[in-house]
Motif scaffolding. Structure first.
Motif, PDB file in Angstrom:
ATOM      1  N   TRP A  58      -1.539 -30.576 -75.396  1.00  0.00           N
ATOM      2  CA  TRP A  58      -1.630 -30.881 -76.821  1.00  0.00           C
ATOM      3  C   TRP A  58      -2.810 -31.802 -77.137  1.00  0.00           C
ATOM      4  CZ3 TRP A  58       2.467 -34.386 -79.658  1.00  0.00           C
ATOM      5  CH2 TRP A  58       2.128 -34.486 -81.008  1.00  0.00           C
ATOM      6  N   TRP A  82      -2.727 -21.685 -80.819  1.00  0.00           N
ATOM      7  CA  TRP A  82      -1.426 -21.293 -80.263  1.00  0.00           C
ATOM      8  C   TRP A  82      -0.988 -22.296 -79.205  1.00  0.00           C
ATOM      9  CZ3 TRP A  82       1.273 -20.161 -75.900  1.00  0.00           C
ATOM     10  CH2 TRP A  82       2.467 -19.450 -76.048  1.00  0.00           C
ATOM     11  N   ARG A 129      -0.298 -25.892 -80.870  1.00  0.00           N
ATOM     12  CA  ARG A 129       0.962 -26.163 -81.563  1.00  0.00           C
ATOM     13  C   ARG A 129       2.163 -26.095 -80.617  1.00  0.00           C
ATOM     14  NH1 ARG A 129      -0.455 -20.977 -83.333  1.00  0.00           N
ATOM     15  NH2 ARG A 129       1.204 -19.407 -83.276  1.00  0.00           N
ATOM     16  N   TRP A 130       2.139 -25.187 -79.617  1.00  0.00           N
ATOM     17  CA  TRP A 130       3.261 -25.128 -78.686  1.00  0.00           C
ATOM     18  C   TRP A 130       3.201 -26.255 -77.662  1.00  0.00           C
ATOM     19  CZ3 TRP A 130       7.518 -23.037 -79.988  1.00  0.00           C
ATOM     20  CH2 TRP A 130       7.518 -21.974 -80.897  1.00  0.00           C
ATOM     21  N   MET A 189       4.950 -28.861 -79.556  1.00  0.00           N
ATOM     22  CA  MET A 189       6.395 -28.630 -79.562  1.00  0.00           C
ATOM     23  C   MET A 189       7.023 -29.009 -78.226  1.00  0.00           C
ATOM     24  SD  MET A 189       8.946 -27.713 -81.432  1.00  0.00           S
ATOM     25  CE  MET A 189       8.353 -26.683 -82.795  1.00  0.00           C
ATOM     26  N   TRP A 204       3.364 -34.519 -84.440  1.00  0.00           N
ATOM     27  CA  TRP A 204       3.976 -33.195 -84.295  1.00  0.00           C
ATOM     28  C   TRP A 204       4.201 -32.566 -85.677  1.00  0.00           C
ATOM     29  CZ3 TRP A 204       8.878 -32.196 -86.307  1.00  0.00           C
ATOM     30  CH2 TRP A 204       9.381 -30.913 -86.057  1.00  0.00           C
ATOM     31  N   VAL A 262       1.021 -31.230 -87.094  1.00  0.00           N
ATOM     32  CA  VAL A 262       0.591 -29.985 -86.448  1.00  0.00           C
ATOM     33  C   VAL A 262       1.302 -28.784 -87.059  1.00  0.00           C
ATOM     34  CG1 VAL A 262       0.694 -28.641 -84.306  1.00  0.00           C
ATOM     35  CG2 VAL A 262      -0.095 -31.007 -84.256  1.00  0.00           C
ATOM     36  N   TRP A 263       2.625 -28.860 -87.126  1.00  0.00           N
ATOM     37  CA  TRP A 263       3.410 -27.692 -87.507  1.00  0.00           C
ATOM     38  C   TRP A 263       3.488 -27.472 -89.011  1.00  0.00           C
ATOM     39  CZ3 TRP A 263       5.446 -23.606 -85.004  1.00  0.00           C
ATOM     40  CH2 TRP A 263       5.354 -23.625 -83.612  1.00  0.00           C
ATOM     41  N   PHE A 264       3.443 -28.523 -89.804  1.00  0.00           N
ATOM     42  CA  PHE A 264       3.703 -28.371 -91.237  1.00  0.00           C
ATOM     43  C   PHE A 264       2.498 -28.654 -92.131  1.00  0.00           C
ATOM     44  CE2 PHE A 264       7.773 -29.274 -89.176  1.00  0.00           C
ATOM     45  CZ  PHE A 264       8.469 -28.131 -89.550  1.00  0.00           C
ATOM     46  N   TRP A 277      -1.330 -26.333 -89.009  1.00  0.00           N
ATOM     47  CA  TRP A 277      -1.181 -24.907 -88.741  1.00  0.00           C
ATOM     48  C   TRP A 277      -1.093 -24.079 -90.023  1.00  0.00           C
ATOM     49  CZ3 TRP A 277      -2.443 -20.932 -86.370  1.00  0.00           C
ATOM     50  CH2 TRP A 277      -1.672 -19.775 -86.300  1.00  0.00           C
ATOM     51  N   LYS A 279      -4.041 -21.290 -90.897  1.00  0.00           N
ATOM     52  CA  LYS A 279      -3.778 -19.867 -91.102  1.00  0.00           C
ATOM     53  C   LYS A 279      -4.512 -19.355 -92.338  1.00  0.00           C
ATOM     54  CE  LYS A 279       0.798 -20.043 -90.876  1.00  0.00           C
ATOM     55  NZ  LYS A 279       2.206 -19.556 -90.857  1.00  0.00           N
TER      56      LYS A 279
END
Length: 206
Positions: free
Chosen positions: A62, A98, A101-102, A105, A149, A152-154, A157, A161
């Protein structure tokens, strides 16, 4: 050897095999000859170690990619000829995002499991108010990691997109989304420094 190193999957598998060999060597040195592996597997400390190892591996993925984006890709994009930039946006960036973000997570998931195994999950998220301050510094690190975190996700990312054309959006939204993703990526770079400090100092007494 070259056959292993020319294939990424084989390289990673070989790395895990070597790590497993090291673990077996270590366990045999620490436990009695009669019940080496079984004795180790029965301890919370052993599983906490395995989870910590996974936590660190994911964290390296990460934060390594976070630093790649901020120290390599973003600063050098203006130097890339326009005709070559689509390769970055359509091939390199989606693949890196990819794993990015994982990796985030995996880091947060294994970090929470580790804190639970070691018995300080609630105390840390309450910043040590329930244990006389013993979990304050690790709690600060955990909160900073959780914020990162979430970013990253909200934030990063969803905006990437749009910026990369992975989802349909008006053309005028792409520059705005790219800037938002960049600013929150820079925010995570900023937060990563005190976050890592808190995580490391919690393991040391001086």
């Amino acid at each position: 050897m070259a056959g292993i190193l020319t294939n990424l999957r084989s390289t990673v598998i070989a790395g895990f095999v070597l790590a497993l060999a090291l673990m077996i060597f270590y366990v045999y040195g620490q436990y009695s000859a009669s019940s080496h592996i079984g004795e180790a597997l029965g301890t919370t400390a052993f599983w906490a170690f395995i989870v910590r190892w996974a936590h660190v591996l994911c964290g390296i993925m990460w934060i390594g990619l976070l630093y790649y984006f901020n120290f390599v890709q973003i600063p050098n994009m203006p130097n890339i000829p326009d005709e070559q930039k689509p390769a970055i946006g359509k091939v390199i960036a989606p693949a890196a995002l990819w794993w990015f973000r994982w990796g985030a997570m995996g880091t947060i998931a294994f970090g929470i499991i580790l804190a639970a195994l070691n018995g300080y999950l609630v105390d840390a998220y309450l910043l040590g108010f329930t244990d006389g301050g013993a979990s304050t510094i690790i709690g600060i690190g955990m909160w900073l990691g959780t914020i990162m975190w979430f970013n990253v996700w909200f934030v990063i990312w969803p905006n990437q997109k749009i910026a990369l054309g992975i989802v349909e959006a008006p053309a005028e939204d792409k520059p705005k989304s790219a800037r938002t993703a960049m600013l929150f990526s820079r925010t995570n770079t900023l937060l990563s420094i005190p976050m890592l400090f808190a995580m490391v100092i919690n393991q040391n007494v001086f």
